[in-house]
Design a protein around this motif. Structure first.
Motif, PDB file in Angstrom:
ATOM      1  N   ILE A 185      68.412  31.409 -16.315  1.00  0.00           N
ATOM      2  CA  ILE A 185      67.213  31.280 -15.485  1.00  0.00           C
ATOM      3  C   ILE A 185      67.683  31.521 -14.054  1.00  0.00           C
ATOM      4  N   ILE A 186      67.084  32.501 -13.374  1.00  0.00           N
ATOM      5  CA  ILE A 186      67.541  32.813 -12.018  1.00  0.00           C
ATOM      6  C   ILE A 186      66.376  32.737 -11.038  1.00  0.00           C
ATOM      7  N   THR A 187      66.654  32.255  -9.826  1.00  0.00           N
ATOM      8  CA  THR A 187      65.622  32.171  -8.790  1.00  0.00           C
ATOM      9  C   THR A 187      65.931  33.180  -7.691  1.00  0.00           C
ATOM     10  N   SER A 188      64.893  33.578  -6.975  1.00  0.00           N
ATOM     11  CA  SER A 188      65.078  34.453  -5.813  1.00  0.00           C
ATOM     12  C   SER A 188      63.849  34.350  -4.928  1.00  0.00           C
ATOM     13  N   SER A 189      64.019  34.770  -3.666  1.00  0.00           N
ATOM     14  CA  SER A 189      62.875  34.852  -2.752  1.00  0.00           C
ATOM     15  C   SER A 189      62.109  36.158  -2.959  1.00  0.00           C
ATOM     16  N   SER A 190      62.653  37.047  -3.808  1.00  0.00           N
ATOM     17  CA  SER A 190      62.109  38.405  -3.889  1.00  0.00           C
ATOM     18  C   SER A 190      61.842  38.806  -5.341  1.00  0.00           C
ATOM     19  N   ASP A 191      60.610  39.257  -5.616  1.00  0.00           N
ATOM     20  CA  ASP A 191      60.290  39.726  -6.976  1.00  0.00           C
ATOM     21  C   ASP A 191      61.084  40.977  -7.320  1.00  0.00           C
ATOM     22  N   GLU A 192      61.339  41.799  -6.307  1.00  0.00           N
ATOM     23  CA  GLU A 192      62.100  43.033  -6.557  1.00  0.00           C
ATOM     24  C   GLU A 192      63.533  42.691  -7.001  1.00  0.00           C
ATOM     25  N   LYS A 193      64.131  41.678  -6.356  1.00  0.00           N
ATOM     26  CA  LYS A 193      65.485  41.263  -6.772  1.00  0.00           C
ATOM     27  C   LYS A 193      65.454  40.615  -8.147  1.00  0.00           C
ATOM     28  N   LEU A 194      64.368  39.882  -8.438  1.00  0.00           N
ATOM     29  CA  LEU A 194      64.260  39.279  -9.777  1.00  0.00           C
ATOM     30  C   LEU A 194      64.199  40.369 -10.842  1.00  0.00           C
ATOM     31  N   ALA A 199      67.069  43.292 -15.219  1.00  0.00           N
ATOM     32  CA  ALA A 199      67.750  44.482 -15.756  1.00  0.00           C
ATOM     33  C   ALA A 199      69.205  44.166 -16.121  1.00  0.00           C
ATOM     34  N   LEU A 200      69.782  43.151 -15.472  1.00  0.00           N
ATOM     35  CA  LEU A 200      71.162  42.751 -15.797  1.00  0.00           C
ATOM     36  C   LEU A 200      71.202  41.716 -16.925  1.00  0.00           C
ATOM     37  N   GLY A 201      70.026  41.327 -17.435  1.00  0.00           N
ATOM     38  CA  GLY A 201      70.001  40.437 -18.599  1.00  0.00           C
ATOM     39  C   GLY A 201      69.411  39.066 -18.368  1.00  0.00           C
ATOM     40  N   HIS A 204      64.885  34.384 -17.672  1.00  0.00           N
ATOM     41  CA  HIS A 204      63.706  33.817 -17.017  1.00  0.00           C
ATOM     42  C   HIS A 204      63.859  33.962 -15.509  1.00  0.00           C
ATOM     43  N   LEU A 205      62.762  34.317 -14.842  1.00  0.00           N
ATOM     44  CA  LEU A 205      62.786  34.632 -13.410  1.00  0.00           C
ATOM     45  C   LEU A 205      61.851  33.690 -12.673  1.00  0.00           C
ATOM     46  N   ILE A 206      62.318  33.104 -11.578  1.00  0.00           N
ATOM     47  CA  ILE A 206      61.456  32.219 -10.782  1.00  0.00           C
ATOM     48  C   ILE A 206      61.567  32.630  -9.319  1.00  0.00           C
ATOM     49  N   ASN A 207      60.428  32.913  -8.691  1.00  0.00           N
ATOM     50  CA  ASN A 207      60.424  33.184  -7.252  1.00  0.00           C
ATOM     51  C   ASN A 207      60.304  31.837  -6.535  1.00  0.00           C
ATOM     52  N   TYR A 208      61.401  31.433  -5.827  1.00  0.00           N
ATOM     53  CA  TYR A 208      61.392  30.093  -5.226  1.00  0.00           C
ATOM     54  C   TYR A 208      60.509  30.018  -3.976  1.00  0.00           C
ATOM     55  N   ARG A 209      60.015  31.172  -3.508  1.00  0.00           N
ATOM     56  CA  ARG A 209      59.037  31.145  -2.399  1.00  0.00           C
ATOM     57  C   ARG A 209      57.657  30.797  -2.930  1.00  0.00           C
ATOM     58  N   THR A 210      57.267  31.472  -4.022  1.00  0.00           N
ATOM     59  CA  THR A 210      55.929  31.221  -4.574  1.00  0.00           C
ATOM     60  C   THR A 210      55.934  30.027  -5.532  1.00  0.00           C
ATOM     61  N   THR A 211      57.119  29.639  -6.019  1.00  0.00           N
ATOM     62  CA  THR A 211      57.242  28.449  -6.877  1.00  0.00           C
ATOM     63  C   THR A 211      58.301  27.533  -6.270  1.00  0.00           C
ATOM     64  N   PRO A 212      57.944  26.807  -5.177  1.00  0.00           N
ATOM     65  CA  PRO A 212      58.968  25.992  -4.513  1.00  0.00           C
ATOM     66  C   PRO A 212      59.492  24.870  -5.414  1.00  0.00           C
TER      67      PRO A 212
END
Ligand SMILES: NC(=O)c1ccc[n+]([C@@H]2O[C@H](COP(=O)([O-])OP(=O)(O)OC[C@H]3O[C@@H](n4cnc5c(N)ncnc54)[C@H](OP(=O)(O)O)[C@@H]3O)[C@@H](O)[C@H]2O)c1
Length: 336
Positions: A185-194, A199-201, A204-212
């Protein structure tokens, strides 16, 4: 030899310099440095936020190159061997003594923005054959730390690993966790980085800006159980949530301070869930050797977002200091 010097703890205080070429002493090798990579700690040194440096200093911890000189008594390495220079050349393995922790290339010792460096032969590690000088130069700090994180929690099939942000340590941890069979499960401020992490496997993706309250999302994704390992790169803004996101008996691997070093947290989650809250200070030469072996065996390609030349040091440091601009690593191709 030619080198770049950092003349003061300021992000713009770089100058081109000519300094004496080191002579390999008994037990040492002379390395012609071919590439370097940037870490958050380099920015901390150049911002006066990391202890131990005196200026002028040859900056940048991580580097790789080829052996061009051999001191007396060195038999294990040969001319032209392609090697990675470890960050802490005195810490060979095991539990470190204080000086083995504090002596660090680019912080208290000459770093990698130079034509050459002389190092103890037992402080360098052969480059995995599948790596270029640039990708090999990204291993000493970030890959060693990510590898130690995996081992701290015995990550294997079924393990749930949470990674905070998409910087150098997190992306190595993503690659190593997936190679070990873990769920990420990885978080990022950017959907593009998520999307790049997916793509690297990443599972689960969480945007920590929109999901603090990303910790609540981790609990939801794991049916209320939590994660077995959280690689705590965030610091002040994330530590308490990392405790909340951990499963009973889980490990919070405390390494980073991108949002600051001071944190207030409730001790009860640590006590009630019997958490392991483990600190880490990069790792030993032996840890780097193991990380390099794992990266070679799993055919992991380190992710470099942008390559600079040594003359672009100020630009590279500004790029990292801005925060959030890169994905994975920033590297230097050394062309003097
Ligand atoms: N103790 C050790 O052994 C050790 C070893 C290596 C590194 N470190 C430390 O670990 C930290 C990360 O190192 P690094 O080299 O991976 O740094 P980096 O490449 O600069 O990555 C930092 C990342 O942190 C993310 N971030 C920023 N604010 C965040 C927040 N509020 N919540 C979650 N993520 C956030 C950003 O990801 P997004 O852009 O995706 O939002 C950013 O890309 C640094 O503090 C470094 O000093 C410690």
């Amino acid at each position: 030899m030619k080198a770049i010097e950092l003349t003061a703890p300021r992000l713009d205080a770089f100058r081109a310099a000519t300094v004496p070429t080191p002579d390999p002493q008994r037990g040492e090798v002379l390395i012609r440095l071919r590439a370097a990579s940037l870490n958050f700690v380099d920015v901390a040194v150049a911002s006066g936020k990391y202890p131990g440096s005196s200026f002028p200093l040859i900056p940048v911890v991580d580097g790789a190159g080829e052996i061009v000189g051999i001191g007396e008594g060195v038999s294990r390495l040969a001319l032209n061997d392609r090697v990675i220079a470890h960050a802490k050349p005195r810490w060979i393995g095991g539990r470190p003594r204080p000086c083995e922790m504090t002596e660090m290339r680019g912080v208290t010792l000459p770093g990698s923005l130079a034509e050459y460096v002389a190092l103890p032969a037992n402080a360098v590690v052969p480059m995995p054959a599948n790596l270029s000088f640039e990708t090999a130069a990204t291993l000493p700090i970030a890959a060693t730390t990510a590898w130690n994180a995996m081992r701290s929690a015995d990550v294997g099939p079924g393990s749930v690993v949470v990674l905070l942000g998409t910087g150098g340590v997190s992306i190595f941890a993503l690659q190593l966790a997936k190679a070990s069979g873990g769920t990420v499960i990885i978080t990022s401020s950017s959907d593009e980085k998520l999307a790049r992490a997916k793509a690297l496997g990443a599972d689960h993706l969480i945007n920590y800006r929109t999901t603090p309250d990303w910790d609540a999302k981790v609990l939801e994704l794991t049916n209320g159980l939590g994660a077995d390992l959280i690689v705590e790169t965030g610091g002040s803004a994330t530590f308490a949530r990392s405790l909340n996101a951990a499963a009973p008996g889980g490990t919070v691997f405390v390494i980073g301070f991108v949002t600051g070093t001071e944190a207030t947290a409730d001790l009860l989650p640590i006590i009630i869930k019997a958490l392991k809250v483990l600190g880490n200070n990069t790792g030993s030469v032996s840890d780097l050797r193991d990380a390099a072996r794992a990266i070679a065996a799993a055919r992991i390609e380190p992710v470099i977002d942008k390559v600079f030349t040594q003359d672009q040091a100020a630009e590279a440091y500004a790029h990292m200091a801005a925060g959030g601009r890169h994905f994975g690593k920033l590297a230097f191709a050394l062309e003097w």
